[in-house]
Design a protein around this motif. Sequence first.
Motif, PDB file in Angstrom:
ATOM      1  N   LYS A 197     -13.001 -17.451 -30.309  1.00  0.00           N
ATOM      2  CA  LYS A 197     -14.162 -17.902 -28.544  1.00  0.00           C
ATOM      3  C   LYS A 197     -12.983 -17.305 -27.775  1.00  0.00           C
ATOM      4  O   LYS A 197     -12.175 -16.475 -27.963  1.00  0.00           O
ATOM      5  CB  LYS A 197     -13.446 -20.061 -28.353  1.00  0.00           C
ATOM      6  CG  LYS A 197     -14.222 -20.512 -29.751  1.00  0.00           C
ATOM      7  CD  LYS A 197     -13.747 -21.706 -28.882  1.00  0.00           C
ATOM      8  CE  LYS A 197     -12.600 -22.609 -29.499  1.00  0.00           C
ATOM      9  NZ  LYS A 197     -12.539 -22.665 -30.820  1.00  0.00           N
ATOM     10  N   GLY A 200     -10.799 -18.918 -21.649  1.00  0.00           N
ATOM     11  CA  GLY A 200     -11.868 -19.627 -21.190  1.00  0.00           C
ATOM     12  C   GLY A 200     -13.150 -20.053 -21.507  1.00  0.00           C
ATOM     13  O   GLY A 200     -13.557 -21.445 -20.333  1.00  0.00           O
ATOM     14  N   LYS A 202     -15.411 -23.002 -22.346  1.00  0.00           N
ATOM     15  CA  LYS A 202     -15.340 -24.470 -22.184  1.00  0.00           C
ATOM     16  C   LYS A 202     -15.231 -24.698 -21.655  1.00  0.00           C
ATOM     17  O   LYS A 202     -14.919 -25.934 -20.933  1.00  0.00           O
ATOM     18  CB  LYS A 202     -15.830 -25.561 -23.327  1.00  0.00           C
ATOM     19  CG  LYS A 202     -16.251 -25.180 -24.843  1.00  0.00           C
ATOM     20  CD  LYS A 202     -16.642 -26.476 -25.863  1.00  0.00           C
ATOM     21  CE  LYS A 202     -15.252 -26.694 -26.372  1.00  0.00           C
ATOM     22  NZ  LYS A 202     -15.622 -27.756 -27.468  1.00  0.00           N
ATOM     23  N   LYS A 203     -14.743 -24.097 -20.461  1.00  0.00           N
ATOM     24  CA  LYS A 203     -13.657 -24.600 -18.886  1.00  0.00           C
ATOM     25  C   LYS A 203     -13.958 -23.574 -17.963  1.00  0.00           C
ATOM     26  O   LYS A 203     -14.061 -23.998 -17.053  1.00  0.00           O
ATOM     27  CB  LYS A 203     -12.230 -23.633 -19.709  1.00  0.00           C
ATOM     28  CG  LYS A 203     -11.333 -24.451 -20.448  1.00  0.00           C
ATOM     29  CD  LYS A 203      -9.429 -24.382 -21.011  1.00  0.00           C
ATOM     30  CE  LYS A 203      -8.596 -24.951 -22.069  1.00  0.00           C
ATOM     31  NZ  LYS A 203      -7.414 -24.693 -22.477  1.00  0.00           N
ATOM     32  N   ASP A 204     -14.301 -22.446 -17.878  1.00  0.00           N
ATOM     33  CA  ASP A 204     -14.795 -21.230 -16.714  1.00  0.00           C
ATOM     34  C   ASP A 204     -16.116 -20.878 -16.922  1.00  0.00           C
ATOM     35  O   ASP A 204     -16.609 -21.495 -18.474  1.00  0.00           O
ATOM     36  CB  ASP A 204     -13.543 -19.930 -17.161  1.00  0.00           C
ATOM     37  CG  ASP A 204     -12.271 -19.539 -16.758  1.00  0.00           C
ATOM     38  OD1 ASP A 204     -11.868 -20.819 -16.539  1.00  0.00           O
ATOM     39  OD2 ASP A 204     -11.657 -19.360 -18.065  1.00  0.00           O
ATOM     40  N   TYR A 317     -21.517 -26.407 -28.068  1.00  0.00           N
ATOM     41  CA  TYR A 317     -20.710 -26.703 -27.247  1.00  0.00           C
ATOM     42  C   TYR A 317     -20.111 -28.055 -28.312  1.00  0.00           C
ATOM     43  O   TYR A 317     -18.609 -28.393 -28.808  1.00  0.00           O
ATOM     44  CB  TYR A 317     -20.591 -27.437 -26.401  1.00  0.00           C
ATOM     45  CG  TYR A 317     -21.111 -26.489 -25.320  1.00  0.00           C
ATOM     46  CD1 TYR A 317     -20.665 -25.787 -24.660  1.00  0.00           C
ATOM     47  CD2 TYR A 317     -22.644 -25.860 -25.032  1.00  0.00           C
ATOM     48  CE1 TYR A 317     -20.361 -24.346 -23.977  1.00  0.00           C
ATOM     49  CE2 TYR A 317     -23.243 -24.887 -24.244  1.00  0.00           C
ATOM     50  CZ  TYR A 317     -21.792 -24.133 -23.739  1.00  0.00           C
ATOM     51  OH  TYR A 317     -22.290 -23.137 -22.937  1.00  0.00           O
ATOM     52  N   ASN A 320     -18.253 -26.167 -31.377  1.00  0.00           N
ATOM     53  CA  ASN A 320     -17.158 -26.057 -31.092  1.00  0.00           C
ATOM     54  C   ASN A 320     -16.650 -24.408 -31.519  1.00  0.00           C
ATOM     55  O   ASN A 320     -16.175 -23.737 -31.711  1.00  0.00           O
ATOM     56  CB  ASN A 320     -15.358 -26.056 -31.078  1.00  0.00           C
ATOM     57  CG  ASN A 320     -14.846 -26.397 -30.143  1.00  0.00           C
ATOM     58  OD1 ASN A 320     -14.823 -25.738 -28.918  1.00  0.00           O
ATOM     59  ND2 ASN A 320     -13.122 -25.851 -30.820  1.00  0.00           N
ATOM     60  N   ASP A 322     -17.800 -19.824 -30.424  1.00  0.00           N
ATOM     61  CA  ASP A 322     -18.479 -19.748 -28.998  1.00  0.00           C
ATOM     62  C   ASP A 322     -19.636 -18.615 -29.189  1.00  0.00           C
ATOM     63  O   ASP A 322     -19.586 -16.908 -29.467  1.00  0.00           O
ATOM     64  CB  ASP A 322     -17.750 -19.010 -28.736  1.00  0.00           C
ATOM     65  CG  ASP A 322     -17.671 -18.058 -27.266  1.00  0.00           C
ATOM     66  OD1 ASP A 322     -19.056 -18.650 -26.635  1.00  0.00           O
ATOM     67  OD2 ASP A 322     -16.717 -17.686 -25.956  1.00  0.00           O
TER      68      ASP A 322
END
Length: 446
Positions: A197, A200, A202-204, A317, A320, A322
């Motif tokens: 992935k 970042g 799923k975070k950024d 998502y 999991n 990317d």
Amino acid sequence: MAPAITLAAEAPKLSAANTGFMLICSALVLIMTPGLAFFYGGMVRVKSTLNMLMMSFISMGIVTILWVLYGFSVAFGTDKGSLVGWTSDFVGFSGIGKMELWDGYTIPIYVFAVFQLMFAIITPALISGALADRVKFTAWSLFIALWATVVYFPVAHWVWGTGGWAFDLGVIDFAGGTAVHINAGAAALGVILVIGKRVGFKKDPMRPHSLPLVMLGCGLLWFGWFGFNAGSWLGNDDGVGALMFVNTQIATAAAMLAWLAYEKIRHGAFTTLGAASGAVAGLVAITPSGGAVSPLGAIAVGAIAGVLCAMAVGLKYRFNYDDSLDVVGVHLVGGVVGSLLIGFFASGGGQSDVKGLFYGGGLDQFWKQCAGVFAVLGYSLVASAILAFLIDKTIGMRVTEEEEIAGIDQAEHAETAYDFSGAGGGAARTAVPTPVADAQTKKVDA
């Protein structure tokens, strides 16, 4: 009584109309690759724009040379064991006469070869959208060369080459649902499972930086796709190419509307990204099926693909993985949907007399479609993952984490897509400094 005289079938003659038509279609298919570059380029963040453009453009160089040297021979040469082809005259185009006609058709071999070249160019370029932000350009270039050789050329022979096992089985793929879209989508999934992935994920926030570029790219794809689809009949003497042209427009419109309706119900808004993605999903789904279904069937194929692809883009998502720009969700899923729906909606009035379940034909064609779909999917997934693994373990597939954070455009191309220093540069210089900003500033200044 005189013995009956059997007249030999008249040999096909060069058709200037079909030849001109196919040259135009070839140019239309070529413009799809820059269209794809803009489509993908607008969907990434600013710092990855040029890299995304280059990942498509480099395919135009690498695949063209390989196609002339041996790719056309492997894909469309004399069958060898139902898996690959080979004709020595096709190697380097050395034994092709300028007026020599393609097998049973009214166009020169050169014209057929260049038309199919454009398909070979765009197929690996499709994979690039799943790998945005994180792949070395040298590694990507090597991957294109190996993937085209090991995966695309043989699969094209399976599906379209005389003697290819899927061709002989009766798998219907008018213009590339299996050979192009499932092939590329499965490859994308195989590679991202190997390389991992983005930093970042799923975070950024990773929102598209330019939706106008996305819409421009979508428009070029839609425009070029008429050559992609209608041209695949290699002429229009019997109206099948015209049917495919019409169905391409119908299915694309239906998919775009279906995606937008799903998006409004699910998320409460009609987005430009959704409109563009829905249109591409419809184009993908009608590619294998448009010559076999009626215009009403094209509406059904497009609408079903629009909804299912809109649902599928969220799977990354949940599981999991990317898939940066939803190559799996749109091209793999759209290709599978369009290919399998032939088994239900084939009308018997298009490219052949084959009928699907809803037209009284039973499930025979559906099972043939399943064989083609899952064989190509499985082979491309595994082979692509192996190629990515070997490249990663030798020269490395990914840029460093620091280069990814700072921007792959600077790291790999020493350029940026937009020069903000000329207008508003002072404001940018007075922003609060951060380690990442300092690193980017140093690279630009250098």
